[in-house]
Structures are given as structure tokens and as C-alpha cells.
Design a protein around this motif. Structure first.
Motif, PDB file in Angstrom:
ATOM      1  N   ASP A  97       1.044  -0.981  -0.085  1.00 59.68           N
ATOM      2  CA  ASP A  97       0.144  -0.351  -0.330  1.00 59.68           C
ATOM      3  C   ASP A  97       1.123   1.286   0.310  1.00 59.68           C
ATOM      4  OD1 ASP A  97      -2.267   1.859   0.067  1.00 59.68           O
ATOM      5  OD2 ASP A  97      -2.106   1.396   2.426  1.00 59.68           O
ATOM      6  N   VAL A  98       1.818   1.206  -1.124  1.00 55.00           N
ATOM      7  CA  VAL A  98       1.755   3.260  -1.639  1.00 55.00           C
ATOM      8  C   VAL A  98       1.654   3.526  -1.100  1.00 55.00           C
ATOM      9  CG1 VAL A  98       3.905   4.125  -2.911  1.00 55.00           C
ATOM     10  CG2 VAL A  98       3.861   1.154  -2.766  1.00 55.00           C
ATOM     11  N   LYS A  99       1.448   4.795  -0.400  1.00 52.47           N
ATOM     12  CA  LYS A  99       0.855   5.781  -0.197  1.00 52.47           C
ATOM     13  C   LYS A  99       1.252   7.571  -1.366  1.00 52.47           C
ATOM     14  CE  LYS A  99      -1.462   4.862   3.176  1.00 52.47           C
ATOM     15  NZ  LYS A  99      -2.771   3.909   2.727  1.00 52.47           N
ATOM     16  N   ASP A 100       0.471   8.437  -1.958  1.00 52.33           N
ATOM     17  CA  ASP A 100       1.165   8.747  -2.491  1.00 52.33           C
ATOM     18  C   ASP A 100       1.212  10.476  -1.458  1.00 52.33           C
ATOM     19  OD1 ASP A 100      -2.058  10.331  -1.578  1.00 52.33           O
ATOM     20  OD2 ASP A 100      -2.145   9.931  -4.068  1.00 52.33           O
ATOM     21  N   SER A 101       2.196  10.917  -2.519  1.00 51.39           N
ATOM     22  CA  SER A 101       2.212  12.197  -1.494  1.00 51.39           C
ATOM     23  C   SER A 101       1.216  13.347  -0.848  1.00 51.39           C
ATOM     24  CB  SER A 101       3.528  13.826  -2.065  1.00 51.39           C
ATOM     25  OG  SER A 101       2.526  13.461  -3.523  1.00 51.39           O
ATOM     26  N   GLY A 102       0.248  13.177  -1.114  1.00 49.39           N
ATOM     27  CA  GLY A 102      -1.490  13.973  -0.811  1.00 49.39           C
ATOM     28  C   GLY A 102      -1.683  12.747   0.389  1.00 49.39           C
ATOM     29  N   TYR A 103      -1.136  12.226   1.074  1.00 47.23           N
ATOM     30  CA  TYR A 103      -1.868  11.393   1.908  1.00 47.23           C
ATOM     31  C   TYR A 103      -0.896  11.818   3.078  1.00 47.23           C
ATOM     32  CZ  TYR A 103      -1.051   7.445   5.781  1.00 47.23           C
ATOM     33  OH  TYR A 103      -1.409   6.996   7.007  1.00 47.23           O
ATOM     34  N   PHE A 104       0.590  12.440   3.097  1.00 48.73           N
ATOM     35  CA  PHE A 104       1.748  13.078   3.887  1.00 48.73           C
ATOM     36  C   PHE A 104       0.986  14.955   3.769  1.00 48.73           C
ATOM     37  CE2 PHE A 104       3.494   9.447   2.118  1.00 48.73           C
ATOM     38  CZ  PHE A 104       3.926   8.832   3.282  1.00 48.73           C
ATOM     39  N   THR A 105       1.144  15.679   3.179  1.00 48.82           N
ATOM     40  CA  THR A 105       0.500  16.588   3.018  1.00 48.82           C
ATOM     41  C   THR A 105      -0.813  17.496   3.419  1.00 48.82           C
ATOM     42  OG1 THR A 105      -0.082  16.223   0.973  1.00 48.82           O
ATOM     43  CG2 THR A 105       2.240  16.789   0.526  1.00 48.82           C
ATOM     44  N   ASP A 106      -1.257  16.513   3.473  1.00 48.16           N
ATOM     45  CA  ASP A 106      -3.010  16.631   4.365  1.00 48.16           C
ATOM     46  C   ASP A 106      -2.877  16.119   5.498  1.00 48.16           C
ATOM     47  OD1 ASP A 106      -3.917  16.993   1.604  1.00 48.16           O
ATOM     48  OD2 ASP A 106      -5.013  14.684   1.812  1.00 48.16           O
ATOM     49  N   ARG A 107      -1.797  15.387   5.860  1.00 56.20           N
ATOM     50  CA  ARG A 107      -1.493  15.435   7.606  1.00 56.20           C
ATOM     51  C   ARG A 107      -0.416  15.910   7.898  1.00 56.20           C
ATOM     52  NH1 ARG A 107      -4.290  11.100   4.897  1.00 56.20           N
ATOM     53  NH2 ARG A 107      -5.423   9.637   6.279  1.00 56.20           N
TER      54      ARG A 107
ATOM     55  N   GLN B 133       7.914  13.005   3.452  1.00 46.45           N
ATOM     56  CA  GLN B 133       8.229  11.279   3.387  1.00 46.45           C
ATOM     57  C   GLN B 133       8.482  10.715   4.378  1.00 46.45           C
ATOM     58  OE1 GLN B 133       6.585  10.195  -0.026  1.00 46.45           O
ATOM     59  NE2 GLN B 133       5.951  12.163  -0.557  1.00 46.45           N
ATOM     60  N   HIS B 134      10.241  11.019   3.699  1.00 45.98           N
ATOM     61  CA  HIS B 134      11.373   9.878   4.627  1.00 45.98           C
ATOM     62  C   HIS B 134      11.372   9.816   5.710  1.00 45.98           C
ATOM     63  CE1 HIS B 134      11.146   8.588   0.466  1.00 45.98           C
ATOM     64  NE2 HIS B 134      11.477   9.457   0.418  1.00 45.98           N
ATOM     65  N   GLY B 135      11.535  11.415   6.248  1.00 45.85           N
ATOM     66  CA  GLY B 135      12.147  11.329   7.591  1.00 45.85           C
ATOM     67  C   GLY B 135      11.059  11.467   8.167  1.00 45.85           C
ATOM     68  N   GLY B 136       9.821  12.021   8.153  1.00 43.01           N
ATOM     69  CA  GLY B 136       8.522  12.068   9.619  1.00 43.01           C
ATOM     70  C   GLY B 136       7.136  11.698   8.433  1.00 43.01           C
ATOM     71  N   GLY B 137       7.802  10.625   7.483  1.00 44.18           N
ATOM     72  CA  GLY B 137       6.733   9.831   7.173  1.00 44.18           C
ATOM     73  C   GLY B 137       5.976   8.770   8.563  1.00 44.18           C
ATOM     74  N   GLY B 138       6.310   8.411   9.246  1.00 48.58           N
ATOM     75  CA  GLY B 138       5.674   7.865  10.063  1.00 48.58           C
ATOM     76  C   GLY B 138       4.863   7.979  11.668  1.00 48.58           C
TER      77      GLY B 138
END
Length: 70
Positions: free
Chosen positions: A34-44, A49-54
């Protein structure tokens, strides 16, 4: 494509499990890609994504369920 390295790894794992005698259904139960697109992260509110994606995934019940409901 963002998920290409992950897709390659998933395909390799699928082949390895198959060589160990697991059926496709058994493998599909083990491997979840389940690879999230960048919108998954920016919406949150995550810009790295790599350093703060967790952080957001730690509060995503679907992701946590995959990790701990097995």
C-alpha cells in the motif's frame, strides 16, 4: 513511479514464498503493498515523507491493523 522499488521487492518476496510452497492466497495474505501518494502525507501536515512519514501512519488504524492484527 513512486512505488516501483516497493513493487519490485513485493514481486521478489512473492516468488520466494512461492518457492517455499505457499499458495498465492497464502502469499497474498502475507504481502500487503500500500504505497501512499504524496497527498496522504501533505494532507496530514508532513512535508518530509522519509523523515517524518511515520507520524501519520502511526495514527492510521488500517496501517496499524496490518502490523498488529496478525
Amino acid at each position: 513511479m513512486e512505488g516501483e522499488p516497493f513493487e519490485d521487492a513485493c514481486a521478489r518476496l512473492h516468488a520466494l514464498y512461492g518457492r517455499q510452497g505457499l499458495s498465492d492466497d497464502e502469499i497474498d495474505d502475507l504481502l500487503v503493498l500500500d504505497v501512499k501518494d504524496s497527498g496522504y502525507f501533505t494532507d496530514r501536515g508532513v512535508t518530509n515523507q522519509h523523515g517524518g512519514g511515520g507520524a501519520p501512519s502511526g495514527h492510521d488504524t488500517t496501517i496499524m491493523g496490518w502490523l498488529f492484527d496478525r
